[in-house]
Design a protein around this motif. Sequence first.
Motif, PDB file in Angstrom:
ATOM      1  N   GLY A  89      36.853  41.739  46.250  1.00  0.00           N
ATOM      2  CA  GLY A  89      36.892  43.194  46.289  1.00  0.00           C
ATOM      3  C   GLY A  89      36.178  43.877  45.144  1.00  0.00           C
ATOM      4  O   GLY A  89      36.232  45.105  45.039  1.00  0.00           O
ATOM      5  N   GLY A  90      35.509  43.122  44.270  1.00  0.00           N
ATOM      6  CA  GLY A  90      34.743  43.720  43.188  1.00  0.00           C
ATOM      7  C   GLY A  90      33.539  44.486  43.720  1.00  0.00           C
ATOM      8  O   GLY A  90      32.903  44.057  44.695  1.00  0.00           O
ATOM      9  N   LEU A  91      33.222  45.602  43.114  1.00  0.00           N
ATOM     10  CA  LEU A  91      32.134  46.472  43.561  1.00  0.00           C
ATOM     11  C   LEU A  91      30.961  46.353  42.595  1.00  0.00           C
ATOM     12  O   LEU A  91      31.112  46.562  41.394  1.00  0.00           O
ATOM     13  CB  LEU A  91      32.611  47.922  43.627  1.00  0.00           C
ATOM     14  CG  LEU A  91      33.871  48.171  44.477  1.00  0.00           C
ATOM     15  CD1 LEU A  91      34.273  49.637  44.416  1.00  0.00           C
ATOM     16  CD2 LEU A  91      33.657  47.722  45.914  1.00  0.00           C
ATOM     17  N   TRP A  92      29.808  46.005  43.138  1.00  0.00           N
ATOM     18  CA  TRP A  92      28.626  45.738  42.331  1.00  0.00           C
ATOM     19  C   TRP A  92      27.481  46.662  42.728  1.00  0.00           C
ATOM     20  O   TRP A  92      27.334  47.021  43.888  1.00  0.00           O
ATOM     21  CB  TRP A  92      28.177  44.286  42.506  1.00  0.00           C
ATOM     22  CG  TRP A  92      29.182  43.272  42.065  1.00  0.00           C
ATOM     23  CD1 TRP A  92      30.308  42.883  42.732  1.00  0.00           C
ATOM     24  CD2 TRP A  92      29.157  42.525  40.851  1.00  0.00           C
ATOM     25  NE1 TRP A  92      30.994  41.935  42.011  1.00  0.00           N
ATOM     26  CE2 TRP A  92      30.306  41.690  40.853  1.00  0.00           C
ATOM     27  CE3 TRP A  92      28.277  42.465  39.764  1.00  0.00           C
ATOM     28  CZ2 TRP A  92      30.588  40.816  39.804  1.00  0.00           C
ATOM     29  CZ3 TRP A  92      28.557  41.590  38.719  1.00  0.00           C
ATOM     30  CH2 TRP A  92      29.707  40.777  38.749  1.00  0.00           C
ATOM     31  N   GLU A  93      26.659  47.000  41.735  1.00  0.00           N
ATOM     32  CA  GLU A  93      25.466  47.790  41.984  1.00  0.00           C
ATOM     33  C   GLU A  93      24.317  47.226  41.147  1.00  0.00           C
ATOM     34  O   GLU A  93      24.535  46.600  40.106  1.00  0.00           O
ATOM     35  CB  GLU A  93      25.698  49.263  41.634  1.00  0.00           C
ATOM     36  CG  GLU A  93      25.957  49.504  40.156  1.00  0.00           C
ATOM     37  CD  GLU A  93      26.433  50.919  39.848  1.00  0.00           C
ATOM     38  OE1 GLU A  93      26.979  51.575  40.767  1.00  0.00           O
ATOM     39  OE2 GLU A  93      26.271  51.354  38.689  1.00  0.00           O
ATOM     40  N   LEU A  94      23.113  47.450  41.624  1.00  0.00           N
ATOM     41  CA  LEU A  94      21.902  47.046  40.915  1.00  0.00           C
ATOM     42  C   LEU A  94      21.070  48.303  40.733  1.00  0.00           C
ATOM     43  O   LEU A  94      20.760  49.004  41.708  1.00  0.00           O
ATOM     44  CB  LEU A  94      21.140  45.997  41.719  1.00  0.00           C
ATOM     45  CG  LEU A  94      19.994  45.263  41.020  1.00  0.00           C
ATOM     46  CD1 LEU A  94      20.495  44.447  39.835  1.00  0.00           C
ATOM     47  CD2 LEU A  94      19.271  44.347  42.012  1.00  0.00           C
ATOM     48  N   VAL A  95      20.716  48.608  39.493  1.00  0.00           N
ATOM     49  CA  VAL A  95      20.112  49.900  39.191  1.00  0.00           C
ATOM     50  C   VAL A  95      18.961  49.718  38.210  1.00  0.00           C
ATOM     51  O   VAL A  95      18.889  48.726  37.477  1.00  0.00           O
ATOM     52  CB  VAL A  95      21.199  50.837  38.607  1.00  0.00           C
ATOM     53  CG1 VAL A  95      21.675  50.336  37.251  1.00  0.00           C
ATOM     54  CG2 VAL A  95      20.738  52.274  38.541  1.00  0.00           C
ATOM     55  N   ASP A  96      18.041  50.663  38.216  1.00  0.00           N
ATOM     56  CA  ASP A  96      16.905  50.616  37.297  1.00  0.00           C
ATOM     57  C   ASP A  96      17.356  50.495  35.846  1.00  0.00           C
ATOM     58  O   ASP A  96      18.352  51.107  35.437  1.00  0.00           O
ATOM     59  CB  ASP A  96      16.076  51.910  37.403  1.00  0.00           C
ATOM     60  CG  ASP A  96      15.298  52.016  38.692  1.00  0.00           C
ATOM     61  OD1 ASP A  96      15.117  50.999  39.366  1.00  0.00           O
ATOM     62  OD2 ASP A  96      14.876  53.143  39.019  1.00  0.00           O
ATOM     63  N   TRP A  97      16.614  49.711  35.090  1.00  0.00           N
ATOM     64  CA  TRP A  97      16.767  49.699  33.637  1.00  0.00           C
ATOM     65  C   TRP A  97      16.090  50.954  33.093  1.00  0.00           C
ATOM     66  O   TRP A  97      14.906  51.187  33.312  1.00  0.00           O
ATOM     67  CB  TRP A  97      16.115  48.463  33.044  1.00  0.00           C
ATOM     68  CG  TRP A  97      16.171  48.406  31.549  1.00  0.00           C
ATOM     69  CD1 TRP A  97      15.397  49.097  30.665  1.00  0.00           C
ATOM     70  CD2 TRP A  97      17.061  47.607  30.760  1.00  0.00           C
ATOM     71  NE1 TRP A  97      15.739  48.788  29.375  1.00  0.00           N
ATOM     72  CE2 TRP A  97      16.761  47.875  29.401  1.00  0.00           C
ATOM     73  CE3 TRP A  97      18.067  46.703  31.065  1.00  0.00           C
ATOM     74  CZ2 TRP A  97      17.429  47.260  28.355  1.00  0.00           C
ATOM     75  CZ3 TRP A  97      18.737  46.086  30.020  1.00  0.00           C
ATOM     76  CH2 TRP A  97      18.423  46.360  28.698  1.00  0.00           C
ATOM     77  N   MET A  98      16.840  51.790  32.382  1.00  0.00           N
ATOM     78  CA  MET A  98      16.267  53.010  31.823  1.00  0.00           C
ATOM     79  C   MET A  98      15.810  52.744  30.393  1.00  0.00           C
ATOM     80  O   MET A  98      16.575  52.216  29.574  1.00  0.00           O
ATOM     81  CB  MET A  98      17.289  54.144  31.851  1.00  0.00           C
ATOM     82  CG  MET A  98      17.796  54.465  33.253  1.00  0.00           C
ATOM     83  SD  MET A  98      16.453  54.843  34.416  1.00  0.00           S
ATOM     84  CE  MET A  98      15.949  56.464  33.844  1.00  0.00           C
ATOM     85  N   PRO A  99      14.583  53.084  30.068  1.00  0.00           N
ATOM     86  CA  PRO A  99      14.048  52.784  28.737  1.00  0.00           C
ATOM     87  C   PRO A  99      14.611  53.711  27.672  1.00  0.00           C
ATOM     88  O   PRO A  99      15.071  54.817  27.956  1.00  0.00           O
ATOM     89  CB  PRO A  99      12.549  53.023  28.920  1.00  0.00           C
ATOM     90  CG  PRO A  99      12.488  54.095  29.971  1.00  0.00           C
ATOM     91  CD  PRO A  99      13.625  53.798  30.921  1.00  0.00           C
ATOM     92  N   GLY A 100      14.559  53.245  26.426  1.00  0.00           N
ATOM     93  CA  GLY A 100      14.919  54.089  25.304  1.00  0.00           C
ATOM     94  C   GLY A 100      16.198  53.663  24.614  1.00  0.00           C
ATOM     95  O   GLY A 100      16.845  52.690  24.998  1.00  0.00           O
ATOM     96  N   GLU A 101      16.555  54.416  23.583  1.00  0.00           N
ATOM     97  CA  GLU A 101      17.750  54.158  22.781  1.00  0.00           C
ATOM     98  C   GLU A 101      18.491  55.465  22.549  1.00  0.00           C
ATOM     99  O   GLU A 101      17.891  56.541  22.529  1.00  0.00           O
ATOM    100  CB  GLU A 101      17.362  53.553  21.420  1.00  0.00           C
ATOM    101  CG  GLU A 101      16.651  52.216  21.496  1.00  0.00           C
ATOM    102  CD  GLU A 101      17.553  51.096  21.973  1.00  0.00           C
ATOM    103  OE1 GLU A 101      18.791  51.230  21.813  1.00  0.00           O
ATOM    104  OE2 GLU A 101      17.031  50.108  22.495  1.00  0.00           O
ATOM    105  N   PRO A 102      19.805  55.401  22.329  1.00  0.00           N
ATOM    106  CA  PRO A 102      20.545  56.628  22.019  1.00  0.00           C
ATOM    107  C   PRO A 102      20.153  57.178  20.651  1.00  0.00           C
ATOM    108  O   PRO A 102      19.693  56.450  19.779  1.00  0.00           O
ATOM    109  CB  PRO A 102      22.008  56.172  22.023  1.00  0.00           C
ATOM    110  CG  PRO A 102      22.029  54.832  22.682  1.00  0.00           C
ATOM    111  CD  PRO A 102      20.696  54.227  22.429  1.00  0.00           C
ATOM    112  N   LEU A 103      20.366  58.466  20.478  1.00  0.00           N
ATOM    113  CA  LEU A 103      20.233  59.063  19.155  1.00  0.00           C
ATOM    114  C   LEU A 103      21.341  58.550  18.249  1.00  0.00           C
ATOM    115  O   LEU A 103      22.390  58.099  18.710  1.00  0.00           O
ATOM    116  CB  LEU A 103      20.347  60.587  19.249  1.00  0.00           C
ATOM    117  CG  LEU A 103      19.262  61.330  20.032  1.00  0.00           C
ATOM    118  CD1 LEU A 103      19.617  62.814  20.118  1.00  0.00           C
ATOM    119  CD2 LEU A 103      17.896  61.148  19.395  1.00  0.00           C
ATOM    120  N   SER A 104      21.129  58.647  16.958  1.00  0.00           N
ATOM    121  CA  SER A 104      22.177  58.285  16.014  1.00  0.00           C
ATOM    122  C   SER A 104      23.204  59.411  15.936  1.00  0.00           C
ATOM    123  O   SER A 104      22.928  60.564  16.291  1.00  0.00           O
ATOM    124  CB  SER A 104      21.597  58.018  14.625  1.00  0.00           C
ATOM    125  OG  SER A 104      21.262  59.238  13.994  1.00  0.00           O
TER     126      SER A 104
END
Length: 333
Positions: A89-104
């Motif tokens: 019953g686990g729900l899985w998704e496959l999604v684009d890798w989004m480039p970049g990094e978070p701000l500090s």
Amino acid sequence: MIPEEIRSGLLQHHGLTQVHPLAAGMSGAELYGCQGPRRLVLRRWPSGTKLDRVALVHRVISQAQKHCPLLPEYQRGRAGETVVVDARGGLWELVDWMPGEPLSYAATRNQVAAGAGAIAAVHRALRIQGQSEQPVAAVRDRQVRIGALDAALPRAVATDPPRQLPSELADTVVRAAAWLRTHWAMVSTSHSRRLEAVGRQPRLAHYVLRDVHREHVLFRQGQPSGIIDFDALRVDSPATDLARWTGSFAAYWQDPDGTIEAVVAGYGDQEPLFNRQPQAELRTLLRALIDSAGWISLANWVVWLVVEGRQFPDWGRVDERLKRLLEQIRCTL
């Protein structure tokens, strides 16, 4: 472990040959980086999530993604589905890798304002799917949670932390409990009044992300490059997302008015419809949402750890979160 049916029905279908675990947050989701013809992310939703909830999120984000490249695209399985259910019953998704990094956390006001512009672009794409006017749901949620914490906190702040907590985290919990024991009654009343004052008026509402904090907006070469994590999506005021984003940075806690001014300007450059409401009202709403969220978050953590005994995969991150909340709430007194 990735179930075999997910490997064969999703990963192999997309020619993904290299899969490695990624650090996840504290929601209980699992994340895996996947490499093949293109770079993707495999994600298992937290246990207990309903299929219809995931389907709604996928439908709304997929429609918005057509108008906003900052959002990732969901990949389909062999049968054309974007949500794959494993044998347990686990729900899985496959999604684009989004480039970049978070701000500090110490990002400049201009950087925070640029992130607000990216959120505006997402809102513009989400608003296409419908809009209305209604009281701010986030205000009502905070009011309800303050009432629940009024009842739960006396026990939480009078009880020693569980023995299984690491010593440093236990010390932080003790400090947090002391602050709540001293100040909660006053701030609970104060924030309830502030929320009541801003919560009466109907405002623009449409689908918003509701958890678009610092780590969920990515930057590359100084510009927003992607937005991730849509578990909390629902209809609410755009101010809910602006408040969540703005309160993620030291700039707000050091200079609330100046940071809100920069954020509202950055957002309004992209989404002027939202800024048709009086600016003073918008600023008051944002401050009420951000300041109350800091105290509610601190109280939530103490209740979760001391009374409910919740477990988390990374106690160090929990300790860091609590220490930052303690720094922030001092600025609201």
